[in-house]
Design a protein around this motif. Structure first.
Motif, mmCIF file in Angstrom:
data_model
loop_
_atom_site.group_PDB
_atom_site.id
_atom_site.type_symbol
_atom_site.label_atom_id
_atom_site.label_comp_id
_atom_site.label_asym_id
_atom_site.label_seq_id
_atom_site.Cartn_x
_atom_site.Cartn_y
_atom_site.Cartn_z
ATOM 1 N N SER A 68 0.889 -1.197 -0.226
ATOM 2 C CA SER A 68 0.106 0.195 -0.023
ATOM 3 C C SER A 68 0.965 1.263 0.064
ATOM 4 N N LYS A 69 0.147 2.451 -0.279
ATOM 5 C CA LYS A 69 0.898 3.713 -0.270
ATOM 6 C C LYS A 69 -0.113 4.397 -0.091
ATOM 7 N N GLU A 70 0.216 5.861 0.721
ATOM 8 C CA GLU A 70 -0.611 6.794 0.949
ATOM 9 C C GLU A 70 -1.211 7.414 -0.258
ATOM 10 N N SER A 71 -0.371 7.356 -1.326
ATOM 11 C CA SER A 71 -0.925 7.997 -2.496
ATOM 12 C C SER A 71 -2.123 6.941 -3.287
ATOM 13 N N ILE A 72 -2.315 5.785 -2.942
ATOM 14 C CA ILE A 72 -3.103 4.995 -3.535
ATOM 15 C C ILE A 72 -4.407 4.905 -2.762
ATOM 16 N N ILE A 73 -5.289 5.512 -3.196
ATOM 17 C CA ILE A 73 -6.630 5.532 -2.468
ATOM 18 C C ILE A 73 -7.753 4.810 -3.173
ATOM 19 N N PHE A 74 -7.638 4.205 -4.257
ATOM 20 C CA PHE A 74 -8.745 3.543 -4.877
ATOM 21 C C PHE A 74 -8.475 2.181 -4.965
ATOM 22 N N GLY A 75 -9.568 1.507 -4.987
ATOM 23 C CA GLY A 75 -9.611 -0.145 -4.713
ATOM 24 C C GLY A 75 -8.726 -0.885 -5.698
ATOM 25 N N ALA A 76 -8.165 -2.078 -5.457
ATOM 26 C CA ALA A 76 -7.476 -2.831 -6.186
ATOM 27 C C ALA A 76 -8.480 -4.098 -6.522
ATOM 28 N N SER A 77 -8.631 -4.162 -7.915
ATOM 29 C CA SER A 77 -9.786 -5.047 -8.435
ATOM 30 C C SER A 77 -9.219 -6.429 -8.703
ATOM 31 N N SER A 78 -7.843 -6.515 -9.020
ATOM 32 C CA SER A 78 -7.532 -7.747 -9.663
ATOM 33 C C SER A 78 -5.930 -7.704 -9.368
ATOM 34 N N VAL A 79 -5.534 -8.873 -9.105
ATOM 35 C CA VAL A 79 -4.052 -9.203 -8.795
ATOM 36 C C VAL A 79 -3.403 -10.565 -9.472
ATOM 37 N N ASP A 80 -2.320 -10.595 -9.974
ATOM 38 C CA ASP A 80 -1.578 -11.761 -10.476
ATOM 39 C C ASP A 80 -0.089 -11.634 -10.141
ATOM 40 N N PHE A 81 0.425 -12.816 -9.860
ATOM 41 C CA PHE A 81 2.007 -12.744 -9.553
ATOM 42 C C PHE A 81 2.676 -13.154 -10.873
#
Lengths: 361, 71
Positions: free
Chosen positions: A286-299
């Motif tokens: 996370s970062k303070e500057s990231i305020i919108f939701g994460a919709s999708s992740v992959d490695f």
């Protein structure tokens, strides 16, 4: 064996004369005990263990292909095992199969409902599954004959009592795992449409699921609007581990390539890593500057990079071990709704509310 | 009516306690050991990870090939 329990404790039956008050008290005691046990083993942070690991250099990842053709928001996508074909689904009810190398559309199906939130490619490459507001998961065999009407051969497999949020074939074309707004997940036999196992435990809509890599056995993880990520035994239907550290809906879950951990993306604007053997959260991205939701992740293939698609139209690339962001990818003109690594790890695909899909490498 | 509510609350509470007992029985390892295993997996597989290492253009089907001219 991946997962072991203390047999005496696990099979203690609940006595019928235990009153509600006693049970509530015991449930509180057990929850505290769980937190204490997990905390006792929390002797170090992941990024501390990774201090001596070389940092990652500059990343140059660009959009290499843009797939245009959907008339509305792209909601979901999946890769074919052949590493070049992709299936995607959209709010307008269209499901399209693309050749990602050439960007040509190979098949298109119009579903009888809008908001097709889930789609998946069969392991054989011969069929696709999809569903959404119709509360079903249907399988369409892909015909070699371009003129054939795919909708004619459609097979209804899963029936839920609310929207279908995600679906995935297991390691064959014969079984499909689904998750739904009705709060359950379910395993279905494709041929007969029979319900093989259902998974109850989420207290609200289940939004996502991911199957464990085949070497690690028959489990899968699901995430939901109850802020929980649950790990399930596919054969017994039992929830074997549960994690509740997110502060909002979990939109996406994905196993780490070794199968020992999984990542999640949430509306709380963070992605998190949970280790299954330590039974706890081990990293927050996370970062303070990231305020919108994460919709999708992959490695990425080695598990070193975590790609997160966000509702602020960007893709953030995280160093999984060190916990830092290594890159931001711009390009989409609306929310990123879906993101998956290609089967051989050479590229990843993102889909967006801007109606397009992009291949990045 | 109230009896039905009471018995269903009891059933739910029993289920919750049973599930918590199961989860409390899980054998766990220390984060330090789990973290080392995650780190080792990353390092051992790094060389195969094209997005991490970068891959020459002619090997990656999605990267544009070097241009060639025909005379």
């Amino acid at each position: 064996m991946r997962f072991s329990i203390n047999p005496e404790m696990a099979t203690q039956e609940v006595q019928p004369n235990e009153t509600l008050t006693n049970l509530k008290a015991e449930s509180d005691t057990l929850k505290t005990k769980l937190e204490d046990e997990r905390a006792k083993l929390h002797d170090v942070e992941l990024h501390q263990v990774a201090e001596k690991v070389d940092g990652l250099g500059q990343f140059i990842m660009k959009t290499r292909r843009t797939l245009k053709g959907h008339g509305n928001k792209v909601l979901c996508m999946d890769w074919c095992k052949d590493k070049r074909r992709i299936v995607s689904s959209s709010q307008d009810g269209k499901v399209i199969v693309w050749d990602a190398f050439t960007t040509n559309k190979e098949h298109a199906v119009t579903m009888p409902c809008t908001w097709v939130m889930a789609c998946a490619y069969a392991p054989s490459g011969c069929a696709v599954a999809c569903g959404g507001l119709d509360n079903k998961c249907s399988v369409y065999p892909l015909s070699l004959d371009k003129n054939e009407n795919l909708a004619a051969k459609k097979k209804s497999v899963a029936m839920h009592t609310n929207y279908l949020s995600a679906c995935s074939f297991t390691n064959s074309d014969m079984q499909i795992l689904t998750s739904s707004g009705d709060g359950t997940c379910a395993l279905w036999d494709v041929e007969s449409g029979q319900l093989l196992q259902s998974f109850h435990g989420h207290a609200a809509d289940v939004l996502c699921l991911d199957l464990a890599p085949s070497e690690t056995g028959n489990t899968f993880v699901s995430g939901g609007c109850d802020k929980k990520a649950n790990v399930w035994d596919m054969r017994s239907g039992q929830c074997i581990q549960s994690f509740e550290t997110h502060e909002s809906d979990i939109n996406s879950v994905r196993y780490y390539p070794s199968g020992d951990a999984f990542a999640s993306g949430s509306d709380d604007a963070t992605c998190r890593l949970y280790d299954l053997r330590a039974d706890r959260e081990v990293a927050i991205y996370s970062k303070e500057s990231i305020i919108f939701g994460a919709s999708s992740v992959d490695f990425s293939l080695s598990g070193r990079l975590l790609f997160g698609g966000y509702n602020d139209y960007t893709i953030n690339v995280w160093d999984v071990l060190k916990g830092t962001r290594v890159s931001i990818l711009f390009g989409h003109e609306n929310r990123v709704s879906t993101l998956r690594l290609s089967p051989d790890g050479t590229a990843f695909c993102s889909g967006s509310w801007d109606h397009t899909l992009r291949i990045w490498a | 009516m109230s009896n039905n509510n009471a018995s269903s609350n009891l059933v739910v509470a029993q289920r919750v306690v049973k599930q918590l007992r199961f989860e409390a029985s899980v054998r766990r390892i220390k984060v330090s050991q789990a973290a080392v295993d995650l780190k080792n997996y990353c390092l051992q597989n790094a060389h195969q990870d094209h997005l991490l290492m970068g891959v020459p253009s002619n090997d990656n089907p999605f990267r544009p090939p070097k241009s060639c001219s025909l005379f």
